[in-house]
Design an enzyme around this catalytic site. Structure first.
Site, PDB file in Angstrom:
ATOM      1  N   HIS A   1      -5.280  -9.577  36.648  1.00 19.60           N
ATOM      2  CA  HIS A   1      -5.655 -10.833  35.996  1.00 19.60           C
ATOM      3  C   HIS A   1      -5.816 -11.890  37.079  1.00 19.60           C
ATOM      4  CE1 HIS A   1      -4.987 -10.173  31.622  1.00 19.60           C
ATOM      5  NE2 HIS A   1      -4.304  -9.150  32.067  1.00 19.60           N
TER       6      HIS A   1
ATOM      7  N   TYR B   1       4.959 -11.373  27.346  1.00 22.13           N
ATOM      8  CA  TYR B   1       5.808 -10.501  28.176  1.00 22.13           C
ATOM      9  C   TYR B   1       6.045 -11.058  29.578  1.00 22.13           C
ATOM     10  CZ  TYR B   1       1.390  -8.472  29.995  1.00 22.13           C
ATOM     11  OH  TYR B   1       0.168  -8.279  30.561  1.00 22.13           O
ATOM     12  N   GLU B   2       5.316 -12.113  29.946  1.00 23.53           N
ATOM     13  CA  GLU B   2       5.599 -12.753  31.240  1.00 23.53           C
ATOM     14  C   GLU B   2       6.803 -13.686  31.127  1.00 23.53           C
ATOM     15  OE1 GLU B   2       1.750 -13.833  33.474  1.00 23.53           O
ATOM     16  OE2 GLU B   2       1.071 -13.437  31.423  1.00 23.53           O
TER      17      GLU B   2
ATOM     18  N   SER C   1      -7.545  -7.811  31.006  1.00 24.48           N
ATOM     19  CA  SER C   1      -7.233  -6.890  32.114  1.00 24.48           C
ATOM     20  C   SER C   1      -8.441  -6.185  32.673  1.00 24.48           C
ATOM     21  CB  SER C   1      -6.298  -5.766  31.643  1.00 24.48           C
ATOM     22  OG  SER C   1      -5.048  -6.235  31.341  1.00 24.48           O
TER      23      SER C   1
ATOM     24  N   ASN D   1      -7.427   3.692  26.825  1.00 26.47           N
ATOM     25  CA  ASN D   1      -6.592   4.903  26.755  1.00 26.47           C
ATOM     26  C   ASN D   1      -6.355   5.237  25.287  1.00 26.47           C
ATOM     27  OD1 ASN D   1      -4.837   2.296  27.173  1.00 26.47           O
ATOM     28  ND2 ASN D   1      -3.570   3.705  25.999  1.00 26.47           N
TER      29      ASN D   1
ATOM     30  N   HIS E   1       0.721 -14.072  28.752  1.00 25.42           N
ATOM     31  CA  HIS E   1       1.231 -13.158  27.720  1.00 25.42           C
ATOM     32  C   HIS E   1       2.705 -13.475  27.472  1.00 25.42           C
ATOM     33  CE1 HIS E   1      -1.835 -10.996  30.103  1.00 25.42           C
ATOM     34  NE2 HIS E   1      -2.176 -10.378  28.994  1.00 25.42           N
TER      35      HIS E   1
ATOM     36  N   HIS F   1      -0.484   1.331  33.521  1.00 23.69           N
ATOM     37  CA  HIS F   1      -1.326   0.156  33.794  1.00 23.69           C
ATOM     38  C   HIS F   1      -2.481   0.511  34.727  1.00 23.69           C
ATOM     39  CE1 HIS F   1      -2.322  -4.060  33.925  1.00 23.69           C
ATOM     40  NE2 HIS F   1      -2.130  -4.147  35.227  1.00 23.69           N
TER      41      HIS F   1
ATOM     42  N   MET G   1      -1.599  -6.192  23.705  1.00 21.08           N
ATOM     43  CA  MET G   1      -0.493  -7.142  23.927  1.00 21.08           C
ATOM     44  C   MET G   1      -0.959  -8.587  24.066  1.00 21.08           C
ATOM     45  SD  MET G   1       1.543  -4.924  26.799  1.00 21.08           S
ATOM     46  CE  MET G   1       1.790  -3.146  26.611  1.00 21.08           C
ATOM     47  N   SER G   2      -2.137  -8.906  23.543  1.00 23.87           N
ATOM     48  CA  SER G   2      -2.650 -10.270  23.741  1.00 23.87           C
ATOM     49  C   SER G   2      -3.426 -10.721  22.494  1.00 23.87           C
ATOM     50  CB  SER G   2      -3.567 -10.300  24.972  1.00 23.87           C
ATOM     51  OG  SER G   2      -4.749  -9.561  24.734  1.00 23.87           O
TER      52      SER G   2
ATOM     53  N   ALA H   1      -8.006  -5.346  26.595  1.00 24.04           N
ATOM     54  CA  ALA H   1      -7.901  -3.894  26.770  1.00 24.04           C
ATOM     55  C   ALA H   1      -6.900  -3.388  25.737  1.00 24.04           C
ATOM     56  CB  ALA H   1      -7.413  -3.580  28.176  1.00 24.04           C
TER      57      ALA H   1
END
Ligand code: HPA
Length: 276
Positions: free
Chosen positions: A60, A84-85, A29, A233, A82, A245, A209-210, A112
């Protein structure tokens, strides 16, 4: 995505660029700026490879760049797939398999993350030295892919010699690069404060998440792996704000330059670490 699609993807990239990369770099990201250091790049978008979906995540780019960094032939991937897609392990793992089919023996991943450990404040870089898969997905489930082993050893997922090389480049550049453990969740929602406490208790220093599916696929195929996390963050409940995001992207773009500078020096240096 079946094995023929992976071979076909590799063939398309080879035909377009005429380069057999020794190393594959995946940019997460907002880190796409790193791609600027690729010499004579040939760009191929994910959607141009048969069977590859275009990535849907803002920030991305969803493309491969073939070229050289410091003279070393590389495959630089901006963006990734990912869970989540809504795609499966076959799609999430496909770019790594394409890179391997082209000849890449090393995989360098960036991502990230939210910082959990106190010293990992926004803007910090971390060298991933281990991970915990809390995605509740098994990236290798299904038929054994070309060139992979059924039960890969994961006792050293991140390559000690590559980590040492990264640390020495960071030291010379005056960039702090502490080691830590990556906790992987499926997302796409950010965590609750209670989940972040659970991740910390489990031993995670950052959360993202990756990366973990790609590392798992790479190790199954015998590739040597290195991964960097950019803390964008504080994880939920640790700071005073919300996690969103836009904030993640803004930070990644700002601090991504440091990581890009490191990679530019590191990639040619890695070719001297004894690996084929
Ligand atoms: N949690 C999960 N993934 C992330 C975060 C986070 O706080 N920040 C960037 N990616």
């Amino acid at each position: 995505m079946n094995p023929a699609r992976v071979r076909e993807g590799a063939r398309v990239l080879l035909e377009r660029a005429g380069i057999r990369p020794r190393l594959h770099v995946v940019l997460g990201s907002g880190l796409g700026g790193v791609a600027a250091c690729v010499e004579d790049p040939v760009e191929v978008r994910f959607g141009e490879l048969p069977g590859f979906p275009a990535t849907s995540v803002e920030g991305h780019a969803g493309s491969f760049l073939l070229g050289r960094i410091g003279g070393v032939p590389v495959l630089v991937q901006s963006g990734r797939f990912h869970y989540y897609e809504g795609v499966g392990s076959d799609v999430v793992g496909a770019p790594v398999r394409v890179g391997r089919a082209l000849g890449a023996r090393k995989l360098v991943l960036t991502n990230a993350v939210g910082g959990i450990r106190r010293d990992l404040v926004p803007g910090s870089l971390m060298l991933v030295d281990d991970h915990i898969n809390l995605m509740f997905r098994a990236p290798l489930a299904g038929p054994v892919a070309d060139g992979e082993t059924r039960f890969p050893d994961m006792s050293r997922p991140y390559d000690p010699a590559l980590m040492a090389a990264a640390e020495s480049v960071a030291l010379r550049a005056g960039v702090a690069l502490p080691r830590g453990t990556y906790g992987a969740v499926a997302g796409p929602n950010f965590e609750t404060p209670a989940e972040v406490r659970a991740l910390r208790a489990a031993g995670a220093d950052v959360v993202g998440m990756s990366t973990v599916p790609e590392v798992t696929v790479a190790r199954a195929g015998g590739q040597r792996v290195l991964a960097f996390s950019l803390v964008t963050n504080q994880a939920a409940g640790l700071g005073d704000g919300v996690v969103d995001h836009e904030g993640v992207m803004a930070y990644a773009e700002e601090a991504g330059g440091t990581l890009g500078g490191l990679l530019e020096v590191l990639i040619p240096a890695l070719e001297g670490t004894g690996a084929k």
